[in-house]
Design an enzyme around this catalytic site. Structure first.
Site, PDB file in Angstrom:
ATOM      1  N   TYR A  10      32.518  34.667  51.619  1.00  0.00           N
ATOM      2  CA  TYR A  10      31.194  35.094  52.083  1.00  0.00           C
ATOM      3  C   TYR A  10      30.163  34.089  51.578  1.00  0.00           C
ATOM      4  CZ  TYR A  10      26.908  37.658  52.814  1.00  0.00           C
ATOM      5  OH  TYR A  10      25.649  38.012  53.224  1.00  0.00           O
ATOM      6  N   GLU A  25      23.753  33.705  57.416  1.00  0.00           N
ATOM      7  CA  GLU A  25      24.934  34.356  56.856  1.00  0.00           C
ATOM      8  C   GLU A  25      26.196  33.813  57.526  1.00  0.00           C
ATOM      9  OE1 GLU A  25      26.014  38.484  57.846  1.00  0.00           O
ATOM     10  OE2 GLU A  25      25.819  38.915  55.715  1.00  0.00           O
TER      11      GLU A  25
END
Ligand code: GDP
Ligand code: MN
Length: 396
Positions: free
Chosen positions: A109, A197
């Site tokens: 992530y 993101e």
């Protein structure tokens, strides 16, 4: 303002971030053709909507034949995909992104957000990718790495290296990871994005680092500096009520209730929403008419509120400083007449020229309830709304 995954990937690519090869398709035939342009024997068909968590909703499909690609495309196109981020109404899939499939060894992530309190970009990373950041922070909180970027110098090589090492990446992967982190940061900074993101950022079986998914959101107040980014706006993905109001220069946010609100000032608008809830109602929107609102602007606000077909009552709450209650009242009267308003309306005016304003409302002879305090106004509108709901129920 949000953009689509394929648009985000195109931008990131320009900043040296590695992304899979892919192409856009608007029909199953085109999807198959796009795959034929790519190498390999596995492809991913990805629904392009402004939402994450598409995978769990069927919006990301790995295919290994033309038939599978065509079937997946057929299923996705024209569908309102419901993810836990879209709300129950879902978002319409009108374009697909076809990519060569990636062989995943590890999912990471990597997120960049503008932290409003710190007034800096904060990098959030975790070696436990693939899940959403909310899940990671609930299940693997210790895996989360945070790093604050000093805006005076930007993202430095050493800082990106520190993040890459904290992720536990093998030394051979560090230069690629550094390039990716710096590329994302640069893209964000140069375009006034407030969020980037990459979830997942993957390490492939061949030892490459690739951004497999990308979500980017831009600061709308800075869009005037980026006409190329403004062009990426896809209104079909936005709340149509907000698009309507936004196009007319109104500060409006759509909510799920039945009571429309027209208020001046963001703070008072928020307090009004609270008061409606305390009185047992649910607000349909947030709308700030701003200062010095003309009667025409009030009329526009009514139109925006009524553009939401769920609205069954309206509360106007004005605490006039720069505003003038007589202008507001004039606008209210204009709106009721011009729009032939049939639903309950409560108006609370206070401040500059309040006597003139109240007089205008009274002398109009229209069915407009007034109130002196916000609490009274909220109770009145909720009461009238409930009463009108019962009348409607009896009639049908
Ligand atoms: P999201 O569900 O909207 O976040 O869409 P993603 O692009 O993140 O895809 C969801 C998941 O599908 C990813 O976390 C991966 O596990 C998987 N996925 C996506 N693309 C590929 C690919 O090329 N190869 C493999 N093996 N899995 C993929
Ligand atoms: Mn994702």
């Amino acid at each position: 303002m949000d953009i689509h995954e394929y648009q985000a990937k195109e931008l990131l690519k320009k900043f040296g971030v590695n992304v899979p090869r892919g192409g856009i398709a608007y029909s199953p035939e085109q999807a198959v053709y796009r795959a034929s342009e790519l190498s390999g024997d596995k492809w991913v068909v990805k629904a392009q909507i402004h939402s994450g968590a598409r995978g769990k909703a069927g919006g990301v499909r790995i295919c290994s034949s033309e038939e599978e690609i065509s079937d997946a495309a057929q299923w996705m196109l024209g569908r309102k995909l419901v993810t836990h981020q879209t709300g129950p109404q879902g978002k319409l899939v009108s374009r697909l992104y076809i990519e060569e499939a990636t062989n995943i060894a590890q999912e990471i992530y990597l997120g960049f957000v503008m932290d409003r309190k710190l007034e800096r970009v904060v990098v959030v990373a975790s070696a436990q990718g693939g899940m959403e950041i909310e899940e990671i922070s609930a299940e693997e909180p210790d895996s989360i790495i945070r790093s604050v970027v000093d805006p005076a110098v930007g993202m430095q090589n050493f800082q990106a290296r520190e993040i890459a090492f904290s992720l536990g990446l093998e030394p051979a992967l560090i230069p690629q990871a550094v390039k990716t982190i710096i590329g994302c940061y640069q893209m964000m900074w140069e375009h006034d994005a407030n969020m980037v993101e990459i979830n997942p950022l993957v390490v492939t079986g061949a030892g490459e680092i690739v951004a497999l998914d990308a979500k980017v959101s831009f600061d709308e107040n800075a869009l005037f500096r980026h006409p190329d980014i403004s062009e990426l706006r896809d209104k079909s993905q936005e709340d149509p009520r907000e698009t309507y109001a936004g196009d007319r220069g109104l500060s409006y946010i759509g909510l799920d209730g039945k009571i429309g609100c027209i208020v001046n000032g963001a703070g008072l608008a928020m307090a009004t929403l609270d008061m409606i809830k305390m009185a047992g109602g649910e607000p349909a929107n947030f709308l700030d008419v701003g200062g010095g609102a003309s009667p025409e602007r009030v009329l526009k606000s009514f139109k925006a509120v009524l553009n939401d077909k769920n609205v069954e009552a309206i509360l106007v709450n004005i605490f006039a400083g720069i505003n003038r209650c007589d202008w507001i009242a004039e606008g209210v009267v204009l709106a009721v007449k011009e729009l032939d308003l049939k639903i309950p309306l409560v108006v609370r005016l206070s401040g500059t020229n309040v006597e003139e304003g109240m007089k205008l409302l009274k002398e109009s002879g229209l069915e407009i309830e007034t109130a002196n305090t916000l609490a009274e106004a909220a109770e009145k509108v909720v009461g009238l709304w409930k009463a009108s709901d019962e009348t409607l129920a009896e009639a049908s």
